[in-house]
Scaffold this motif. Structure first.
Motif, PDB file in Angstrom:
ATOM      1  N   GLN A   1       0.840  -1.191   0.000  1.00 35.35           N
ATOM      2  CA  GLN A   1       0.000   0.000   0.000  1.00 35.35           C
ATOM      3  C   GLN A   1       0.877   1.243   0.000  1.00 35.35           C
ATOM      4  O   GLN A   1       2.043   1.208   0.422  1.00 35.35           O
ATOM      5  CB  GLN A   1      -0.892   0.022   1.232  1.00 35.35           C
ATOM      6  N   ALA A   2       0.304   2.353  -0.435  1.00 37.85           N
ATOM      7  CA  ALA A   2       0.998   3.636  -0.355  1.00 37.85           C
ATOM      8  C   ALA A   2       1.370   3.896   1.104  1.00 37.85           C
ATOM      9  O   ALA A   2       0.573   3.666   2.005  1.00 37.85           O
ATOM     10  CB  ALA A   2       0.109   4.747  -0.893  1.00 37.85           C
TER      11      ALA A   2
ATOM     12  N   GLU B   1       3.396  17.279  -6.000  1.00 39.54           N
ATOM     13  CA  GLU B   1       3.514  15.915  -5.473  1.00 39.54           C
ATOM     14  C   GLU B   1       3.788  15.929  -3.971  1.00 39.54           C
ATOM     15  O   GLU B   1       3.264  15.086  -3.230  1.00 39.54           O
ATOM     16  CB  GLU B   1       4.613  15.147  -6.212  1.00 39.54           C
TER      17      GLU B   1
ATOM     18  N   LYS C   1       0.486  16.330  -2.493  1.00 43.48           N
ATOM     19  CA  LYS C   1      -0.323  15.132  -2.687  1.00 43.48           C
ATOM     20  C   LYS C   1       0.041  14.022  -1.694  1.00 43.48           C
ATOM     21  O   LYS C   1      -0.832  13.330  -1.167  1.00 43.48           O
ATOM     22  CB  LYS C   1      -0.142  14.620  -4.117  1.00 43.48           C
ATOM     23  N   TYR C   2       1.335  13.832  -1.445  1.00 48.50           N
ATOM     24  CA  TYR C   2       1.799  12.730  -0.592  1.00 48.50           C
ATOM     25  C   TYR C   2       2.179  13.189   0.816  1.00 48.50           C
ATOM     26  O   TYR C   2       2.807  12.448   1.570  1.00 48.50           O
ATOM     27  CB  TYR C   2       3.008  12.036  -1.242  1.00 48.50           C
TER      28      TYR C   2
ATOM     29  N   LEU D   1       4.860   5.575  -2.886  1.00 45.46           N
ATOM     30  CA  LEU D   1       4.020   6.766  -2.924  1.00 45.46           C
ATOM     31  C   LEU D   1       2.684   6.521  -3.602  1.00 45.46           C
ATOM     32  O   LEU D   1       1.644   6.962  -3.125  1.00 45.46           O
ATOM     33  CB  LEU D   1       4.750   7.910  -3.651  1.00 45.46           C
ATOM     34  N   GLU D   2       2.728   5.795  -4.742  1.00 47.08           N
ATOM     35  CA  GLU D   2       1.493   5.634  -5.506  1.00 47.08           C
ATOM     36  C   GLU D   2       1.680   4.546  -6.557  1.00 47.08           C
ATOM     37  O   GLU D   2       2.746   4.403  -7.135  1.00 47.08           O
ATOM     38  CB  GLU D   2       1.179   6.958  -6.199  1.00 47.08           C
ATOM     39  N   HIS D   3       0.596   3.815  -6.793  1.00 46.64           N
ATOM     40  CA  HIS D   3       0.549   2.874  -7.915  1.00 46.64           C
ATOM     41  C   HIS D   3      -0.116   3.603  -9.072  1.00 46.64           C
ATOM     42  O   HIS D   3      -1.242   4.080  -8.939  1.00 46.64           O
ATOM     43  CB  HIS D   3      -0.233   1.614  -7.549  1.00 46.64           C
ATOM     44  N   ARG D   4       0.592   3.685 -10.186  1.00 44.16           N
ATOM     45  CA  ARG D   4       0.081   4.340 -11.389  1.00 44.16           C
ATOM     46  C   ARG D   4      -0.125   3.293 -12.467  1.00 44.16           C
ATOM     47  O   ARG D   4       0.344   2.169 -12.338  1.00 44.16           O
ATOM     48  CB  ARG D   4       1.079   5.388 -11.888  1.00 44.16           C
TER      49      ARG D   4
ATOM     50  N   THR E   1       4.923   1.903 -10.318  1.00 46.95           N
ATOM     51  CA  THR E   1       4.795   2.333  -8.927  1.00 46.95           C
ATOM     52  C   THR E   1       5.837   3.396  -8.631  1.00 46.95           C
ATOM     53  O   THR E   1       7.028   3.199  -8.898  1.00 46.95           O
ATOM     54  CB  THR E   1       4.970   1.137  -7.973  1.00 46.95           C
TER      55      THR E   1
END
Length: 192
Positions: free
Chosen positions: A8-9, A103, A106-107, A23-26, A30
């Motif tokens: 998970q993030a 970003e 965002k994170y 940080l994120e799955h795109r 990732t």
């Protein structure tokens, strides 16, 4: 060992032994951020695309981080829009870069505060707006944003994109196993 897509993030994983935060799955992979800061100047102006920092991150630093396996890291588009909205510097495509200021916002909830002030790739402004080519946004130790002069030396926790099916180990790999599984593994090795 697990695929990046299994985390998970906010999870911490090791990439070639280097602790990184997911940080994120795109759709194209990732996004990870290295947790240990490196120190480097930004450059002679605030355009990341032609900066000393970009050259270092995608040269010597990439050699070390990937242990020579450059093909593991995917290229990503870096939006170099200034805080005041100027798009003079456009989009840069590279493998390793600090986060943009957007970003960081965002994170914000999953990124640990930095030990020292650290660079983003986001300029404060650009020459076509007000002649400014010196100020770059970054993250303070308090977690707040601020700007600094581009020729200064500060920290960076660079980010990079890996395929989501890339296999990594959790930061505390043994914690993912039960005591029983560990004991059984020890006994199986003792019988060899």
């Amino acid at each position: 060992m697990k695929m990046l897509s299994d985390f998970q993030a906010g999870a911490t994983v090791k990439y070639h032994g280097e602790p990184c935060i997911v940080l994120e799955h795109r759709k194209d992979g990732t996004l990870l951020m290295v947790l240990e800061q490196i120190e480097h100047t930004f450059g002679s102006d605030n355009n990341f695309a032609k900066s000393d920092l970009r050259e270092h991150l995608n040269g010597a630093y990439m050699d070390t981080l990937t242990q020579g396996n450059h093909g593991e890291i995917l290229k990503r588009a870096i939006d170099l829009t200034a805080v005041n909205g100027s798009k003079q510097y456009g989009i840069d495509t590279c493998c390793i870069a600090p986060l943009t200021f957007d970003e960081y916002r965002k994170y914000h909830d999953i990124i640990p505060k930095p030990e020292k002030w650290e660079w983003s790739v986001t300029p404060w402004s650009t020459p076509c707006v007000d002649g400014d080519e010196t100020w770059v946004m970054g993250l303070l130790t308090s977690g707040d944003g601020g700007g600094s002069y581009c020729t200064s030396t500060y920290g960076s926790r660079p980010a990079f994109l890996l395929p989501s099916n890339y296999v990594v180990e959790p930061e505390n790999a043994l914690a993912s196993y039960t005591t029983r599984e560990l004991v059984e593994e020890l006994f199986s090795r003792a019988d060899e």
